[in-house]
Enzyme design. Structure first.
Site, short mmCIF file in Angstrom:
data_model
loop_
_atom_site.label_atom_id
_atom_site.label_comp_id
_atom_site.label_asym_id
_atom_site.label_seq_id
_atom_site.Cartn_x
_atom_site.Cartn_y
_atom_site.Cartn_z
N THR A 91 -0.90 15.14 -2.36
CA THR A 91 0.11 15.11 -1.30
C THR A 91 0.53 16.52 -0.94
O THR A 91 0.62 17.38 -1.80
CB THR A 91 1.35 14.36 -1.86
OG1 THR A 91 0.98 13.01 -2.05
CG2 THR A 91 2.54 14.45 -0.95
N VAL B 67 3.77 1.48 -0.34
CA VAL B 67 4.32 2.72 0.19
C VAL B 67 4.99 3.45 -0.97
O VAL B 67 5.71 2.84 -1.76
CB VAL B 67 5.35 2.42 1.31
CG1 VAL B 67 6.01 3.71 1.79
CG2 VAL B 67 4.67 1.72 2.48
N ASP C 219 6.90 7.35 -2.37
CA ASP C 219 8.12 8.11 -2.06
C ASP C 219 7.99 8.99 -0.82
O ASP C 219 9.00 9.29 -0.16
CB ASP C 219 8.46 9.03 -3.25
CG ASP C 219 7.34 10.03 -3.50
OD1 ASP C 219 6.16 9.59 -3.63
OD2 ASP C 219 7.61 11.24 -3.54
N GLY D 250 3.89 13.24 -6.67
CA GLY D 250 3.55 12.62 -7.94
C GLY D 250 3.68 11.11 -7.84
O GLY D 250 3.53 10.56 -6.75
N GLY E 130 4.85 8.00 -6.99
CA GLY E 130 5.85 7.70 -5.98
C GLY E 130 6.86 6.64 -6.37
O GLY E 130 8.03 6.71 -5.99
N1 ASP Z 1 3.94 10.70 -4.12
C1 ASP Z 1 2.73 10.18 -3.53
C2 ASP Z 1 2.78 8.68 -3.57
O1 ASP Z 1 3.17 8.13 -4.57
C3 ASP Z 1 1.48 10.63 -4.20
C4 ASP Z 1 1.42 12.07 -4.60
O2 ASP Z 1 2.37 12.84 -4.45
O3 ASP Z 1 0.37 12.44 -5.08
O4 ASP Z 1 2.37 8.07 -2.62
#
Ligand code: ASP
Length: 295
Positions: A153, A186, A188, A209, A211
């Site tokens: 992300t 969905v 965070d 991370g 979410g």
């Molecule tokens: N936070 C994102 C999600 O959970 C994934 C990520 O940050 O790698 O969709």
């Protein structure tokens, strides 16, 4: 003075270079950040953002993005969007051209098309091959960044301080979410308060991370409120992460990261696990940092 903070090593570098280039070309802060994230979405080599990223369990790419303007707390987001990039630009249009905060799924796609975005196939040969590996049981259950890997992300925070000394902050995030997620899941990233938050009176924060855990913690909002209570950006992030680790059984199953930028330029980051790599750009001076999890 312009300060930009961006997550992870590889998308971060692409994002910060594109953002600073836009800034040098005269872009305002929100466009600077939009351009930085859009560059990551349009780069097919980044496996977790935009074009050519890892799909859901049905083999379809569903993208999420959000943006928040700390000047008036206005924000825009989209989730589960198929076949459109850059979704960060669609999120900005939701913010600026509708009375709403979030549009979802096919209706977000329809809105994007009505605004001139071209629908396209976002799957590349590489992400199809990765999906086929997962179907054969040869890939990780969930794909998420570790310090050795180089894609995830992209979340970006920006601060500008005008000649009058008045701070202005923007926060934004874009992702394809967890690979192999249940269709419709969905995380965070498009959720204001969880994935991003910005308030010119205090500062901005952003997350990346796992979410589900970051959302339960309303991590970005918590970090901004911590700064409002007088903490440094680093303390604000660490308190958020400590609270997650103490209260949430799965907060350290995969890395959960919060990064923050205070209105005076102080910045920091914390992670539940491993080392979190990020970039900071202060008026064009670009620096790479790694923040280890607390001992
Ligand atoms: N936070 C994102 C999600 O959970 C994934 C990520 O940050 O790698 O969709």
């Amino acid at each position: 003075m312009t300060t930009l903070l961006v997550t992870w090593k590889e998308p971060g570098q692409i994002g910060i270079d594109a953002a600073w280039k836009a800034r040098q070309g005269g872009a305002d802060l929100i466009t600077t950040i939009e351009k930085g994230l859009a560059a990551c979405e349009l780069d097919p080599s980044l496996l977790a953002i935009g074009l050519g990223s890892l799909p859901n369990a049905d083999g379809e790419l569903e993208l999420d993005a959000s943006i928040m303007d700390g000047r008036d707390m206005n924000c825009g987001a989209v989730c589960s969007v198929r076949g459109i990039v850059p979704v960060i630009s669609v999120a900005r249009k939701v913010m600026e051209e509708t009375p709403h905060v979030m549009l979802a799924g096919d209706q977000a796609r329809r809105f994007a098309i009505s605004k001139g975005f071209r629908p396209q196939n976002l799957m590349t040969a590489e992400c199809i091959a990765e999906y086929d590996k997962w179907v054969r049981g040869e890939a990780e259950k969930y794909y998420i960044h570790t310090a050795q890997e180089s894609h995830d992300t992209v979340t970006m925070l920006g601060l500008e301080t005008g000649p009058d000394g008045k701070p202005h902050l923007i926060a934004a995030s874009s992702t394809s979410g967890l690979a192999w997620k249940l269709p419709g899941r969905v995380g965070d990233s498009p959720i204001v308060g969880a994935g991003i938050f910005a308030d010119d009176e205090i500062g901005a924060a952003g997350a990346t991370g796992l979410g589900e855990e970051l959302w339960k913690a309303v991590a970005s909002y918590r970090a901004v409120r911590n700064m409002e209570a007088g903490m440094s950006a680093q303390e604000a992030c660490q308190e958020t992460i400590d609270h997650m680790v103490r209260r949430q059984a799965h907060a350290a199953d995969l890395p959960c990261v919060v990064m923050a930028l205070r209105k005076d330029g102080d910045f920091g980051a914390a992670t539940t696990k491993g080392e979190f790599p990020y970039w900071i750009c202060r008026d064009g001076n670009i620096e790479y940092r790694e923040q280890p999890a607390k001992g």
